[in-house]
Write an enzyme that holds these catalytic residues in place. Structure first.
Site, PDB file in Angstrom:
ATOM      1  N   CYS A   1      37.396  44.504  39.528  1.00  0.00           N
ATOM      2  CA  CYS A   1      35.828  43.674  39.571  1.00  0.00           C
ATOM      3  C   CYS A   1      36.000  42.047  38.605  1.00  0.00           C
ATOM      4  CB  CYS A   1      34.976  44.592  39.376  1.00  0.00           C
ATOM      5  SG  CYS A   1      34.653  46.363  40.214  1.00  0.00           S
TER       6      CYS A   1
ATOM      7  N   ASN B   1      35.137  46.799  34.835  1.00  0.00           N
ATOM      8  CA  ASN B   1      36.566  46.472  35.359  1.00  0.00           C
ATOM      9  C   ASN B   1      37.674  47.594  35.531  1.00  0.00           C
ATOM     10  OD1 ASN B   1      38.637  43.454  35.715  1.00  0.00           O
ATOM     11  ND2 ASN B   1      38.048  45.241  37.324  1.00  0.00           N
ATOM     12  N   GLY B   2      37.247  48.679  36.977  1.00  0.00           N
ATOM     13  CA  GLY B   2      38.519  49.367  36.295  1.00  0.00           C
ATOM     14  C   GLY B   2      38.457  50.623  37.351  1.00  0.00           C
TER      15      GLY B   2
ATOM     16  N   LEU C   1      34.445  43.914  43.300  1.00  0.00           N
ATOM     17  CA  LEU C   1      35.087  45.164  44.931  1.00  0.00           C
ATOM     18  C   LEU C   1      35.214  46.017  44.378  1.00  0.00           C
ATOM     19  CD1 LEU C   1      37.185  43.505  45.990  1.00  0.00           C
ATOM     20  CD2 LEU C   1      38.622  44.800  44.807  1.00  0.00           C
TER      21      LEU C   1
ATOM     22  N   ARG D   1      56.808  31.556  37.552  1.00  0.00           N
ATOM     23  CA  ARG D   1      57.629  31.517  38.124  1.00  0.00           C
ATOM     24  C   ARG D   1      57.523  32.684  39.388  1.00  0.00           C
ATOM     25  NH1 ARG D   1      62.921  31.100  34.822  1.00  0.00           N
ATOM     26  NH2 ARG D   1      63.051  28.170  34.511  1.00  0.00           N
TER      27      ARG D   1
ATOM     28  N   THR E   1      58.369  32.272  32.753  1.00  0.00           N
ATOM     29  CA  THR E   1      58.445  33.215  33.547  1.00  0.00           C
ATOM     30  C   THR E   1      57.080  33.680  34.398  1.00  0.00           C
ATOM     31  OG1 THR E   1      60.246  34.224  31.978  1.00  0.00           O
ATOM     32  CG2 THR E   1      59.174  35.608  33.848  1.00  0.00           C
TER      33      THR E   1
END
Length: 567
Positions: free
Chosen positions: A2, A78-79, A54, A331, A328
């Site tokens: 979320c 959010n979680g 979400l 990529r 990193t």
């Protein structure tokens, strides 16, 4: 996933709350990709909480912000709180529960327990803001490892902003910083700053674990973690990279996929067919082993291919969503970003992934150079403490860019307490007890028979290598064309802070500043020397590491089968 956006400490004498409400709604739109299912807002003269949802658990009734009808406290989260049913049972008083949401118990835990107490009771991934209007105070907290991102900022009127992503704050806040993992902040104790609540024994300076390795104990702990994290009311998927970590997670999920864990396995699963996904360039090293695992566990498997040009075209968007210029991370995130878009198109809203195993078990190839158990353990602690800047950020933000939630069972706090208390000597890749030098031997041995042997004992590949060795080579070649020698020569003048050392690094930094021109945004991005994902401290393990500037796993000559030729 979320998205949360809050404005706190509003002083109506300095700021117009009605105007700030409009600002908050506009800021919330910038993170709506994290929660495309519903938008909610709660506001008063002193605080504004915006939530972009979400829906994963209690899809019908779990909209936020959540309000405690008995005392008026307001919550935006959010979680996922995996042990929410147990937490409900730990409450002593009567509360007016409005939903079956896994997040609602936080409102009532706040009523009954001190923050440090109840935060350590919670097993989950989370970032939340709770506003207490009666006391005109608030509580902000972030999960122990920092799987869920969180940022704070302050504007010229000293209003305090909290956001799931930095992009919502840029342009509004004079100062921005990351909210530290495993910490909380109390409004009425602001002088204490960020307070640490997550203090595991294994992370204490100088502590050395001595618990003997027991494959059965390790196996049971990880199975429990995966089972907890299958809590879901929507279709979910499995990421299978072709490596041992994600393959084991997928195999455990397959074991529990036929029954609904939310109902104690008393009813059939809502989504009986598992779907698994792998991504790479055509002919990527990861595809064949991922396919073997999928066949072995019986998942409906999907191989998502991308071209180098598609990856290059996505770079700017990837950096915008990642909010980093770490080499990193960029990529590895680009293929994952493209994969998550495809996963979203299948209607899948949650995926299980294998992040964290390398940090816990010393799985990166540079760990072959670890001189002893003490050095290995200290390095794994350093890696876990920084994981929120790298792999957690990648997994969370590439998935949430497309409204998908990534869960990471290896980073379950209960599993961490088992795996990190293990005698580190057992984790050394070059151990006399092992048939051959191999990283993550304890993990592999514990899950013998769960996945095909050729995958169980496959050499470590960093994700950015495993999607196709030409991916990194192509990124370097592209940067060589885009960034001139003259630009590189003036890098220290153009970027005096966190100066890029290669043309690839310059390219990512340039794209980052196009999206985030704020000087304080740069401070939220890590910048340190690394080989094969090492911390700077571990570079002292091998003389060949000292002058390397490429963080790829192939840089570890003498260990990786396709190591770069060292000049």
């Amino acid at each position: 996933m979320c998205g949360i956006l809050t404005i706190l400490n509003i002083d109506p004498a300095r700021s117009n709350p009605n105007e700030l409400r409009k600002v908050a709604l506009a800021m919330g739109r910038k993170i709506r990709h994290r929660g495309p299912d519903w938008s909610g807002i709660w506001a008063c003269d002193r605080a504004i909480l915006v939530h972009e949802r979400l829906s994963i658990v209690d899809v019908e009734h779990g909209a936020q912000p959540l309000v405690d009808t008995m005392n008026g406290n307001v919550l935006a989260v959010n979680g996922e709180i995996y042990n929410h049913k147990e937490l409900r049972k730990q409450l002593h008083e009567t509360h007016d529960f409005q939903t079956n949401s896994d997040c609602e118990p936080i409102l009532y835990l706040y009523d009954e327990f001190a923050p440090k107490d109840f935060l350590n009771r919670m097993n989950g991934i989370f970032a939340f803001v709770l506003y207490d209007p009666k006391r005109d105070t608030f509580l902000i907290a972030r999960d122990p490892v920092g799987v869920i991102p969180l940022y704070v900022g302050w504007d010229r009127q000293e209003n305090m902003y909290v956001s799931s992503e930095m992009k919502a704050l840029v342009g509004h806040c004079e100062r921005i910083q990351e909210f530290p993992a495993g910490h909380y902040f109390l409004g009425h104790e602001a002088d204490k700053g960020f307070q640490n609540y997550y203090e595991p024994k294994w992370a204490e300076p100088g502590f050395y674990p001595t618990t003997p390795y027991d494959p059965a104990v390790l196996r049971d702990a990880l199975e429990s973690a995966v089972k907890r994290q299958l809590m879901c009311d929507v279709p979910y998927g499995l990421l299978i990279s072709g490596g041992v970590d994600s393959s084991i997670i997928a195999a455990i999920a397959a074991k529990y996929s036929q029954k609904r864990v939310e109902e104690d396995e008393q009813s059939p699963s809502w989504w009986p067919r598992m779907h698994s996904f792998a991504v790479g360039l055509k002919g990527a090293p990861d595809f064949a082993p991922a396919r073997k695992v999928a066949e072995y566990i019986g998942s409906v498997h999907h191989e998502i291919t991308f071209t180098v040009q598609e990856g290059l075209d996505a770079l700017s968007d990837v950096i915008y969503h990642l909010e980093t210029f770490d080499i990193t991370t960029v990529r590895a995130s680009t293929p994952m970003y493209l994969l998550m878009r495809k996963i979203h198109s299948f209607g899948i809203k949650m995926v299980l992934s294998g992040e964290g195993a390398d940090e816990i078990f010393g799985g990166y190839l540079y760990f072959h150079k670890a001189p002893n158990g003490r050095e290995l353990h200290d390095e794994t602690v350093r890696k876990l403490e920084k994981l929120h800047l790298y792999d957690c950020l990648r997994a969370n933000k590439t998935s949430s860019a497309w409204g998908v939630e990534a869960r990471v069972p290896f980073l379950d706090r209960e599993f961490l307490d088992v795996a990190m208390m293990m005698d580190p000597e057992a984790k050394l890749p070059r151990n006399a007890d092992y048939p051959r030098p191999i990283e993550k031997y304890p993990l592999r041995k514990a899950f013998d028979g769960y996945i095909p042997d050729e995958v169980l004992w496959r050499q470590k590949e960093q994700f950015s290598d495993g999607v196709g060795y030409s991916w990194i080579d192509s990124l370097k070649a592209y940067a060589e064309k885009e960034i001139s020698d003259g630009m590189m020569g003036g890098a220290a003048h153009r970027f005096p802070v966190k100066t890029p050392e290669t043309k690839e690094a310059y390219l990512y930094r340039q794209l980052f500043e196009q999206h985030f021109p704020s000087a304080t945004a740069v401070n939220c991005v890590p910048h340190e020397k690394s080989v094969a994902c090492s911390t700077p401290t571990a570079l002292a393990w091998d003389a060949s590491f000292q002058n390397m500037v490429d963080p790829s796993g192939r840089a570890v000559a003498g260990v990786h089968d396709e190591a770069y030729k060292q000049k």
